[in-house]
Design an enzyme around this catalytic site. Structure first.
Site, PDB file in Angstrom:
ATOM      1  N   ARG A  19       0.858  -1.190   0.000  1.00 26.40           N
ATOM      2  CA  ARG A  19       0.000   0.000   0.000  1.00 26.40           C
ATOM      3  C   ARG A  19       0.890   1.235   0.000  1.00 26.40           C
ATOM      4  O   ARG A  19       1.541   1.550   0.988  1.00 26.40           O
ATOM      5  CB  ARG A  19      -0.905  -0.030   1.239  1.00 26.40           C
ATOM      6  CG  ARG A  19      -1.553   1.304   1.550  1.00 26.40           C
ATOM      7  CD  ARG A  19      -2.619   1.203   2.622  1.00 26.40           C
ATOM      8  NE  ARG A  19      -2.211   0.552   3.864  1.00 26.40           N
ATOM      9  CZ  ARG A  19      -1.566   1.148   4.862  1.00 26.40           C
ATOM     10  NH1 ARG A  19      -1.180   2.404   4.764  1.00 26.40           N
ATOM     11  NH2 ARG A  19      -1.281   0.482   5.977  1.00 26.40           N
ATOM     12  N   HIS A  73      -3.422   4.095   5.196  1.00 22.92           N
ATOM     13  CA  HIS A  73      -4.507   3.122   5.356  1.00 22.92           C
ATOM     14  C   HIS A  73      -5.829   3.747   4.942  1.00 22.92           C
ATOM     15  O   HIS A  73      -6.595   3.171   4.168  1.00 22.92           O
ATOM     16  CB  HIS A  73      -4.573   2.648   6.805  1.00 22.92           C
ATOM     17  CG  HIS A  73      -5.768   1.810   7.120  1.00 22.92           C
ATOM     18  ND1 HIS A  73      -5.918   0.529   6.651  1.00 22.92           N
ATOM     19  CD2 HIS A  73      -6.891   2.088   7.829  1.00 22.92           C
ATOM     20  CE1 HIS A  73      -7.074   0.040   7.059  1.00 22.92           C
ATOM     21  NE2 HIS A  73      -7.681   0.966   7.777  1.00 22.92           N
ATOM     22  N   TYR A  87       4.520   4.916  11.450  1.00 20.07           N
ATOM     23  CA  TYR A  87       4.863   3.509  11.645  1.00 20.07           C
ATOM     24  C   TYR A  87       5.697   2.888  10.518  1.00 20.07           C
ATOM     25  O   TYR A  87       6.052   1.717  10.601  1.00 20.07           O
ATOM     26  CB  TYR A  87       3.588   2.678  11.851  1.00 20.07           C
ATOM     27  CG  TYR A  87       2.546   2.827  10.752  1.00 20.07           C
ATOM     28  CD1 TYR A  87       2.636   2.080   9.583  1.00 20.07           C
ATOM     29  CD2 TYR A  87       1.473   3.707  10.899  1.00 20.07           C
ATOM     30  CE1 TYR A  87       1.681   2.214   8.584  1.00 20.07           C
ATOM     31  CE2 TYR A  87       0.517   3.844   9.907  1.00 20.07           C
ATOM     32  CZ  TYR A  87       0.625   3.091   8.745  1.00 20.07           C
ATOM     33  OH  TYR A  87      -0.315   3.225   7.762  1.00 20.07           O
TER      34      TYR A  87
END
Length: 360
Positions: free
Chosen positions: A255, A259, A268
């Site tokens: 990705r 998100h 992160y």
């Protein structure tokens, strides 16, 4: 000590990151198919980039981008027949479009239109599922129904690596294998379940090998290689249609964006990691290189196709904005086929309240 590295889960790949592959193996794909595949993937990237910008502008609601996963979605859905069912999560807009969902309907969905989750009657696409992993059960149930009725439809369930940590996933896998129903579990392993990396979700070397415990076949495929995805899915669908039962496919991908638009991926994962995938593993790049080698694509064609895709996005958005949005009263019509007495009373109460506000 058990050595999971001895399990036979090598990754299926036909095109490497530079668009190279075994010419004999690539001859099975016609020029027409290759161009169609790329055009769908490129259009999907345009749609995703525009939707992301529109959300930042406040023109649509929260959005889950899918850039980087075009090969996994388009390569898999083009291997299906129109009568086959797909069960998408919120990140499968590309697959839904390629299976026939109108772009205007996507805008109804992301703008919160009362009919945003409604699929046109002629399309076998279940409503987009927000609850993580729940669509695995729905796909399994649909496939079981098809088997009981003697129909040939295959159900394909799309989900991410995070869904494999949910109980629904395991229940669906077990049931599907026990009853040998025609369902394909298609996991897009994009490396993160929001902020949780895949190595913190499972101790197994691959997600594909989880199929072994349920007595079904599992396949690991390069999810950024559209040709490998298509070939793997076609074999799985043909097998399921012929009564050979379910299969788990793990498409290894990434990705590129957040998100959702409510997420900050810099918290992160490193910018260097994302850039490595963007520069070296972009699924669009490797397929375009192959097309250019065959003389099937040029920069002029690229610019024209991107412009056309942008025009389609603009037209679909304008059509969606011009449509009636509906009201809270209309929502009650789409809960049950035959409304209960309580539901009717609630709808009447909603109508009275709405009328009262309008009078004021």
């Amino acid at each position: 000590m058990f050595d999971q590295n001895q399990l036979p889960f090598d990754m299926v790949q036909l095109l490497d990151e530079n668009g190279n592959g075994d010419e004999e193996a690539l001859q099975q794909f016609s020029d027409e198919f290759l161009v169609t595949l790329y055009k769908w993937m490129r259009k999907a990237r345009v749609v995703d980039e525009r939707l992301l910008k529109m959300q930042r502008q406040g023109r649509i609601g929260t959005y889950a981008p899918f850039s980087g996963q075009e090969a996994a979605q388009i390569g898999s859905v083009l291997a299906l027949e129109k009568e086959d069912w797909i069960f998408p999560s919120y990140r499968e807009i590309a697959a839904c479009l390629a299976h026939g969902l109108p772009l205007t309907q996507i805008f109804h969905y992301v703008r919160g239109h009362v009919l945003g989750g409604r699929t046109p009657e002629h399309l076998n696409i279940f409503p987009i599922q927000i609850i993580i992993g729940a669509q695995t059960l729905h796909a399994t149930g649909c496939a079981w129904a098809a088997k009981l009725k003697g129909e040939k439809q295959v159900s394909v369930c799309y989900f991410g690596d995070g869904a494999t940590s949910e109980g629904d996933f395991h229940e669906a896998m077990n049931f599907a294998s026990v009853y040998q129903v025609p369902v394909i579990f298609f996991c897009q392993n994009n490396q993160y379940a929001i902020s949780v990396p895949v190595h913190k979700q499972t101790a197994s070397r691959t997600i594909a090998q989880k199929a072994i415990a349920y007595g079904m076949k599992g396949v690991l495929v390069d999810g950024n290689d559209a040709l490998a995805v298509y070939k793997t899915m076609k074999e799985a669908v043909d097998a399921a249609r012929n009564g050979e039962g379910p299969m788990l496919i793990e498409a290894l991908t990434y990705r590129l964006g957040p998100h959702t638009t409510s997420d900050d991926p810099t918290k992160y994962r490193s910018a260097e990691e994302a850039e490595q995938w963007r520069r070296k593993k972009d699924p669009l790049h490797r397929l375009r290189v192959l097309l250019e080698k065959r003389g099937l694509w040029t920069e002029e064609k690229e610019e024209a196709w991107v412009a056309q895709a942008n025009d389609e996005v603009t037209a679909a958005y304008e059509e969606a904005v011009a449509a009636e949005t509906g009201s809270i009263v209309d929502v009650f019509d789409y809960v049950y086929g035959k409304p209960s007495k309580l539901l009717q009373e609630q709808q009447q109460e909603a109508a009275r309240r709405k009328q009262g506000k309008e009078v004021k």
